[in-house]
Design an enzyme around this catalytic site. Structure first.
Site, short mmCIF file in Angstrom:
data_model
loop_
_atom_site.label_atom_id
_atom_site.label_comp_id
_atom_site.label_asym_id
_atom_site.label_seq_id
_atom_site.Cartn_x
_atom_site.Cartn_y
_atom_site.Cartn_z
N LYS A 93 -6.26 2.05 4.23
CA LYS A 93 -6.95 1.32 3.17
C LYS A 93 -8.04 0.40 3.72
O LYS A 93 -9.07 0.19 3.08
CB LYS A 93 -5.95 0.51 2.34
CG LYS A 93 -5.09 1.36 1.43
CD LYS A 93 -4.19 0.50 0.56
CE LYS A 93 -3.31 1.36 -0.34
NZ LYS A 93 -2.40 0.55 -1.18
N ASP A 137 1.54 -7.69 -2.35
CA ASP A 137 2.45 -7.32 -3.43
C ASP A 137 3.92 -7.53 -3.11
O ASP A 137 4.79 -7.01 -3.81
CB ASP A 137 2.21 -5.88 -3.86
CG ASP A 137 2.38 -4.88 -2.73
OD1 ASP A 137 2.76 -5.31 -1.62
OD2 ASP A 137 2.13 -3.68 -2.94
N CYS A 199 5.47 -2.15 -8.50
CA CYS A 199 4.73 -1.49 -9.58
C CYS A 199 5.21 -0.05 -9.76
O CYS A 199 5.09 0.52 -10.85
CB CYS A 199 3.22 -1.55 -9.33
SG CYS A 199 2.66 -0.70 -7.85
#
Length: 256
Positions: A93, A137, A199
């Protein structure tokens, strides 16, 4: 609040044109844009929040971005992580985010840190940054980021998103005179938060990530340039399902 960053002497001619709409903003102006060009901002996480943050800061003309993330791009990320593309699947990423930043702002220097931020390396990873934005997160990472920001005495622009809800604020252990220090422990006393569901378990609204990322980037721009009042001591709470956005006082030592 006074600006966090001193301005560079001058902007490149192409950067003057690219960022011209900032130069006409009364609270930023050409000098504020030169402050952004001299800013070094660390962004922890290049995912749902980090992606829009990095795009917004690159577009704004921030001079240096430090991107900290140890993950790779997966197909399920593309619903909300706007810095990445289908062709980026399987790549780090940090690499994908750095490409997106350079596409928007060729003069922005990107420092890729493909590593998981933990208590043992957090201070070293964030050292030298004028401020840090936490788009991670997991609460373990958030605590490590917050502790490092407190040690370094730099502002922490903080946000969290889950399902249809979000929170945004600014923590700062050593703010300028006239501002009370507020830290993560004032919102979540040690041991009170636990680990929220992922999530993958409960879902997250992709467009809400973009909204919150925009708020985080805005707070960073304000701190760098001295524009307006930061969210230090105030917590924005968003309920996207009911189209509500509230601001709650966050007093040191007292949870809202």
């Amino acid at each position: 609040m006074r600006p966090l960053v001193e301005p560079v002497d001058a902007l490149a001619p192409e950067e003057l044109i690219r960022t011209a709409r900032h130069a006409v903003l009364a609270a930023i102006g050409e000098e504020g844009q030169r402050r952004l060009a001299n800013a070094r901002i660390a962004v922890v996480g290049a995912g749902g929040l980090g992606s829009p943050v990095l795009l917004a800061l690159a577009a704004a003309g921030v001079g240096e971005l430090v991107v900290v993330d140890d993950d790779i791009v997966e197909r399920t990320n593309l619903q909300r992580q706007l810095a990445h593309r289908v062709d980026d699947i399987g790549t780090p990423k940090t690499t994908s985010a750095a490409r997106a930043v350079r596409d928007l702002s060729p003069l922005t220097v990107v420092h890729e840190r493909q590593v998981r931020l933990v208590p043992g390396n957090a201070v070293d990873l964030l050292a030298g940054a004028h401020l840090v934005i936490d788009g991670s997160d997991t609460f373990d990472t958030r605590e490590a980021v917050a502790a490092a920001a407190e040690t370094l005495g730099i502002p922490l622009v903080w946000g969290a998103v889950q399902e249809w809800a979000a929170q945004v604020t600014v923590f700062w252990s050593h703010p300028p005179e006239g501002y009370a220090p507020v830290v993560l422990g004032d919102l979540f006393p040690p041991g009170s938060a636990g680990e929220p569901p992922t999530c993958a378990q409960v879902g997250v609204l992709g467009s809400l990530c973009v909204q919150v990322g925009g708020l985080l980037a805005t707070e960073a721009v304000k701190l760098v340039t001295g524009a307006g009042d930061p969210l230090l001591g105030r917590l924005v709470v968003i309920d996207a399902l009911r189209a509500r956005q509230d601001v709650i006082p966050l007093t040191p030592g007292r949870t809202p």
